[in-house]
Design a protein around this motif. Structure first.
Motif, PDB file in Angstrom:
ATOM      1  N   PHE A  65     -17.894   3.285  -5.512  1.00 36.87           N
ATOM      2  CA  PHE A  65     -16.643   2.775  -4.941  1.00 36.87           C
ATOM      3  C   PHE A  65     -15.957   3.878  -4.147  1.00 36.87           C
ATOM      4  O   PHE A  65     -15.974   5.050  -4.541  1.00 36.87           O
ATOM      5  CB  PHE A  65     -15.712   2.281  -6.063  1.00 36.87           C
ATOM      6  N   SER A  66     -15.338   3.512  -3.053  1.00 36.22           N
ATOM      7  CA  SER A  66     -14.717   4.498  -2.170  1.00 36.22           C
ATOM      8  C   SER A  66     -13.452   5.088  -2.784  1.00 36.22           C
ATOM      9  O   SER A  66     -12.519   4.364  -3.140  1.00 36.22           O
ATOM     10  CB  SER A  66     -14.364   3.845  -0.827  1.00 36.22           C
ATOM     11  N   GLU A  67     -13.424   6.402  -2.875  1.00 33.92           N
ATOM     12  CA  GLU A  67     -12.228   7.078  -3.379  1.00 33.92           C
ATOM     13  C   GLU A  67     -11.080   7.026  -2.381  1.00 33.92           C
ATOM     14  O   GLU A  67      -9.929   7.277  -2.742  1.00 33.92           O
ATOM     15  CB  GLU A  67     -12.578   8.517  -3.759  1.00 33.92           C
ATOM     16  N   ASP A  68     -11.375   6.669  -1.129  1.00 33.22           N
ATOM     17  CA  ASP A  68     -10.316   6.499  -0.133  1.00 33.22           C
ATOM     18  C   ASP A  68      -9.393   5.333  -0.478  1.00 33.22           C
ATOM     19  O   ASP A  68      -8.268   5.251   0.015  1.00 33.22           O
ATOM     20  CB  ASP A  68     -10.925   6.247   1.255  1.00 33.22           C
ATOM     21  N   ALA A  69      -9.885   4.423  -1.325  1.00 30.76           N
ATOM     22  CA  ALA A  69      -9.080   3.255  -1.684  1.00 30.76           C
ATOM     23  C   ALA A  69      -7.982   3.589  -2.690  1.00 30.76           C
ATOM     24  O   ALA A  69      -6.980   2.872  -2.782  1.00 30.76           O
ATOM     25  CB  ALA A  69      -9.988   2.166  -2.260  1.00 30.76           C
ATOM     26  N   MET A  70      -8.156   4.669  -3.445  1.00 34.74           N
ATOM     27  CA  MET A  70      -7.235   4.925  -4.556  1.00 34.74           C
ATOM     28  C   MET A  70      -5.787   5.162  -4.127  1.00 34.74           C
ATOM     29  O   MET A  70      -4.862   4.598  -4.746  1.00 34.74           O
ATOM     30  CB  MET A  70      -7.763   6.072  -5.414  1.00 34.74           C
ATOM     31  N   PRO A  71      -5.514   5.970  -3.094  1.00 40.14           N
ATOM     32  CA  PRO A  71      -4.118   6.112  -2.674  1.00 40.14           C
ATOM     33  C   PRO A  71      -3.489   4.782  -2.244  1.00 40.14           C
ATOM     34  O   PRO A  71      -2.286   4.570  -2.431  1.00 40.14           O
ATOM     35  CB  PRO A  71      -4.197   7.089  -1.496  1.00 40.14           C
ATOM     36  N   ILE A  72      -4.301   3.887  -1.711  1.00 42.23           N
ATOM     37  CA  ILE A  72      -3.798   2.574  -1.308  1.00 42.23           C
ATOM     38  C   ILE A  72      -3.385   1.780  -2.542  1.00 42.23           C
ATOM     39  O   ILE A  72      -2.364   1.084  -2.536  1.00 42.23           O
ATOM     40  CB  ILE A  72      -4.865   1.818  -0.487  1.00 42.23           C
ATOM     41  N   GLY A  73      -4.151   1.910  -3.614  1.00 42.31           N
ATOM     42  CA  GLY A  73      -3.781   1.244  -4.858  1.00 42.31           C
ATOM     43  C   GLY A  73      -2.469   1.760  -5.408  1.00 42.31           C
ATOM     44  O   GLY A  73      -1.628   0.988  -5.896  1.00 42.31           O
ATOM     45  N   VAL A  74      -2.262   3.073  -5.340  1.00 42.52           N
ATOM     46  CA  VAL A  74      -0.999   3.668  -5.803  1.00 42.52           C
ATOM     47  C   VAL A  74       0.166   3.172  -4.955  1.00 42.52           C
ATOM     48  O   VAL A  74       1.209   2.761  -5.477  1.00 42.52           O
ATOM     49  CB  VAL A  74      -1.084   5.204  -5.760  1.00 42.52           C
ATOM     50  N   GLY A  75      -0.022   3.197  -3.640  1.00 42.66           N
ATOM     51  CA  GLY A  75       1.040   2.719  -2.744  1.00 42.66           C
ATOM     52  C   GLY A  75       1.371   1.262  -2.984  1.00 42.66           C
ATOM     53  O   GLY A  75       2.536   0.852  -2.944  1.00 42.66           O
ATOM     54  N   LEU A  76       0.353   0.469  -3.271  1.00 45.23           N
ATOM     55  CA  LEU A  76       0.546  -0.955  -3.557  1.00 45.23           C
ATOM     56  C   LEU A  76       1.410  -1.146  -4.799  1.00 45.23           C
ATOM     57  O   LEU A  76       2.394  -1.904  -4.781  1.00 45.23           O
ATOM     58  CB  LEU A  76      -0.812  -1.630  -3.753  1.00 45.23           C
ATOM     59  N   PHE A  77       1.048  -0.478  -5.884  1.00 44.89           N
ATOM     60  CA  PHE A  77       1.814  -0.630  -7.121  1.00 44.89           C
ATOM     61  C   PHE A  77       3.263  -0.177  -6.950  1.00 44.89           C
ATOM     62  O   PHE A  77       4.193  -0.842  -7.415  1.00 44.89           O
ATOM     63  CB  PHE A  77       1.147   0.165  -8.245  1.00 44.89           C
ATOM     64  N   LEU A  78       3.458   0.951  -6.298  1.00 41.98           N
ATOM     65  CA  LEU A  78       4.831   1.448  -6.113  1.00 41.98           C
ATOM     66  C   LEU A  78       5.650   0.497  -5.248  1.00 41.98           C
ATOM     67  O   LEU A  78       6.801   0.181  -5.572  1.00 41.98           O
ATOM     68  CB  LEU A  78       4.805   2.839  -5.473  1.00 41.98           C
ATOM     69  N   THR A  79       5.058   0.069  -4.153  1.00 43.20           N
ATOM     70  CA  THR A  79       5.771  -0.831  -3.234  1.00 43.20           C
ATOM     71  C   THR A  79       6.186  -2.113  -3.936  1.00 43.20           C
ATOM     72  O   THR A  79       7.332  -2.568  -3.804  1.00 43.20           O
ATOM     73  CB  THR A  79       4.871  -1.160  -2.026  1.00 43.20           C
ATOM     74  N   CYS A  80       5.276  -2.685  -4.670  1.00 40.17           N
ATOM     75  CA  CYS A  80       5.555  -3.959  -5.344  1.00 40.17           C
ATOM     76  C   CYS A  80       6.560  -3.781  -6.474  1.00 40.17           C
ATOM     77  O   CYS A  80       7.528  -4.548  -6.586  1.00 40.17           O
ATOM     78  CB  CYS A  80       4.267  -4.559  -5.879  1.00 40.17           C
ATOM     79  N   ALA A  81       6.359  -2.792  -7.319  1.00 38.74           N
ATOM     80  CA  ALA A  81       7.207  -2.622  -8.496  1.00 38.74           C
ATOM     81  C   ALA A  81       8.639  -2.257  -8.121  1.00 38.74           C
ATOM     82  O   ALA A  81       9.604  -2.888  -8.578  1.00 38.74           O
ATOM     83  CB  ALA A  81       6.611  -1.556  -9.412  1.00 38.74           C
ATOM     84  N   ILE A  82       8.791  -1.259  -7.292  1.00 36.14           N
ATOM     85  CA  ILE A  82      10.135  -0.777  -6.961  1.00 36.14           C
ATOM     86  C   ILE A  82      10.915  -1.826  -6.186  1.00 36.14           C
ATOM     87  O   ILE A  82      12.097  -2.113  -6.493  1.00 36.14           O
ATOM     88  CB  ILE A  82      10.066   0.557  -6.192  1.00 36.14           C
ATOM     89  N   ASN A  83      10.303  -2.425  -5.193  1.00 28.45           N
ATOM     90  CA  ASN A  83      11.028  -3.421  -4.397  1.00 28.45           C
ATOM     91  C   ASN A  83      11.347  -4.677  -5.197  1.00 28.45           C
ATOM     92  O   ASN A  83      12.439  -5.255  -5.057  1.00 28.45           O
ATOM     93  CB  ASN A  83      10.220  -3.773  -3.140  1.00 28.45           C
ATOM     94  N   TRP A  84      10.437  -5.086  -6.057  1.00 27.97           N
ATOM     95  CA  TRP A  84      10.727  -6.283  -6.867  1.00 27.97           C
ATOM     96  C   TRP A  84      11.871  -6.000  -7.824  1.00 27.97           C
ATOM     97  O   TRP A  84      12.788  -6.832  -7.973  1.00 27.97           O
ATOM     98  CB  TRP A  84       9.487  -6.740  -7.639  1.00 27.97           C
ATOM     99  N   LEU A  85      11.857  -4.858  -8.488  1.00 28.29           N
ATOM    100  CA  LEU A  85      12.922  -4.530  -9.429  1.00 28.29           C
ATOM    101  C   LEU A  85      14.269  -4.471  -8.742  1.00 28.29           C
ATOM    102  O   LEU A  85      15.281  -4.969  -9.261  1.00 28.29           O
ATOM    103  CB  LEU A  85      12.624  -3.199 -10.118  1.00 28.29           C
TER     104      LEU A  85
END
Length: 387
Positions: A364-384
């Motif tokens: 699996f591409s390790e380039d995807a991991m920062p995108i996963g972090v950005g996704l979680f932060l964007t969703c969690a913080i903005n939803w809260l």
């Protein structure tokens, strides 16, 4: 709206370090002592509130400092699979017969770096984010275990992601509605009365009973399931006998049935029971049907999915690919039955690697991991902050 994906890129070295450590030390099921210890220490070093749940589950909480609010759960599964690795990677599994061939090592690393950035942004969000570092996803036991131990108490919404090999790293896929199939693995034990192959009339042939079960179960898909719905039934084992002229006493069949539609699932499971009872009567054999490793279809809440995808589109240039779902199953489904849930697919195909999940050569591409972090932060913080 803040672009958390840019910040997440700065953590790539740490993401790779975490991922490779976990990848080298894979563990199975509910017993993940090394993985648990590693994850727990990393979370405690960040200052998160950490507690162990069950045999190898970890719950970690990071509270915002912008006032009261709701609770978002982020699930990260940690377990590997019982197989050897054949990737040839420098950080290949050190544990013979165990390998991270589904990407859970990436999921765990993403969760740890998400926690790190959340601690740095406490002043920017209300409420709290609760992490569910979960064992035993592959055997559908970890999620239920952690739910029974209270991991969802007070949770308002839940998020999860999974590596996806349909697209290269750089994008995220999603679906509104039932997006991962239910799974009901089954085993059929048939007990007859064996004898000489030249005198079949003196026996109760379990192979004959097994063939009838096989044929009738396969007809469920063509005659009982709505053809406009996705449903599969597969046999993976049919075992019986030892010689050409001996009718055996027993036969064993194993298989799996999967569908997105809960009504179809309920109907077909009942019909399978009806068929087994009918075959037993027809053949004078004892035919026992057992279901194991069952999980419902995972429901990605449509309204919540639209809201979270909107946050990503409004704050970044990450490509969001709609209407993509899985024929695989996922025990995050048990969470989705309890609280509104959104499940994302983190596209992570390595160019030139044409192997699938659960293959000994997959990567699996390790380039995807920062995108996963950005996704979680964007969703969690903005939803809260917006709810």
């Amino acid at each position: 709206m803040k672009d958390y994906f840019k910040e997440a890129k700065e953590l790539k070295d740490q993401l790779i370090k975490d991922r490779r450590h976990i990848h080298e030390n894979p563990e199975l099921g509910l017993e993940l002592p090394k993985t648990k210890a590693y994850v727990k220490k990393r979370l405690e070093d960040l200052g998160a509130e950490v507690k162990e749940i069950g045999e190898s589950g970890i719950q970690a909480t990071i509270k915002g400092e912008a006032g009261g609010g709701k609770t978002v759960l982020i699930r990260c599964d940690m377990d590997a699979l019982p197989m050897d690795e054949e990737t040839g990677l420098d950080f290949s599994s050190k544990n013979k017969g165990v390998a991270h061939t589904c990407g859970h090592d990436l999921h765990t690393a993403i969760g740890l770096s998400t926690a790190k950035l959340l601690t740095e942004h406490k002043k920017d969000f209300k409420g709290e984010v609760r992490f569910m570092f979960q064992p035993a996803e592959e055997i559908f036991k970890g999620s239920k275990m952690m739910i029974e131990n209270g991991v969802l108490d007070g949770v308002d919404i839940a998020l999860a992601l999974h590596t996806n090999l349909n697209h290269k790293a750089g994008s995220i896929s999603y679906y509104e509605g039932y997006m991962a199939t239910s799974c009901d693995n089954f085993k059929i034990n048939i007990k007859g009365q064996g004898g000489h192959g030249g005198y079949p009339h003196t026996t109760k042939d379990p192979i004959n009973a097994g063939v009838i079960v096989y044929q009738q179960f396969n007809q469920l898909i063509s005659r009982d399931a709505n053809p406009s719905k996705h449903t599969t039934l597969t046999f993976g084992q049919f075992a019986s006998g030892s010689n050409s002229n001996i009718i055996p006493d027993t036969a064993t069949l194993q298989g799996t049935i999967r569908t997105y539609d809960p009504e179809i699932r309920e109907k077909l499971l009942k019909r399978m029971d009806d068929i087994v009872k009918g075959v037993a009567k027809l053949t004078n054999c004892q035919v026992d049907l057992e279901f194991f490793a069952s999980v419902p279809s995972l429901y990605s809440n449509p309204d919540l999915t639209k809201e979270l995808v909107g946050y990503v589109k409004d704050s970044s240039d990450v490509e969001m690919i709609s209407s993509e779902r899985l024929m695989a199953s996922e025990d995050m489904a048990f969470v989705s039955e309890k609280v509104p849930t959104v499940y994302f697919l983190l596209n992570s195909k390595v160019e030139g690697n044409e192997f699938s999940h659960h293959n000994p050569k997959v990567d699996f591409s390790e380039d995807a991991m920062p995108i996963g972090v950005g996704l979680f932060l964007t969703c969690a913080i903005n939803w809260l902050n917006n709810n």
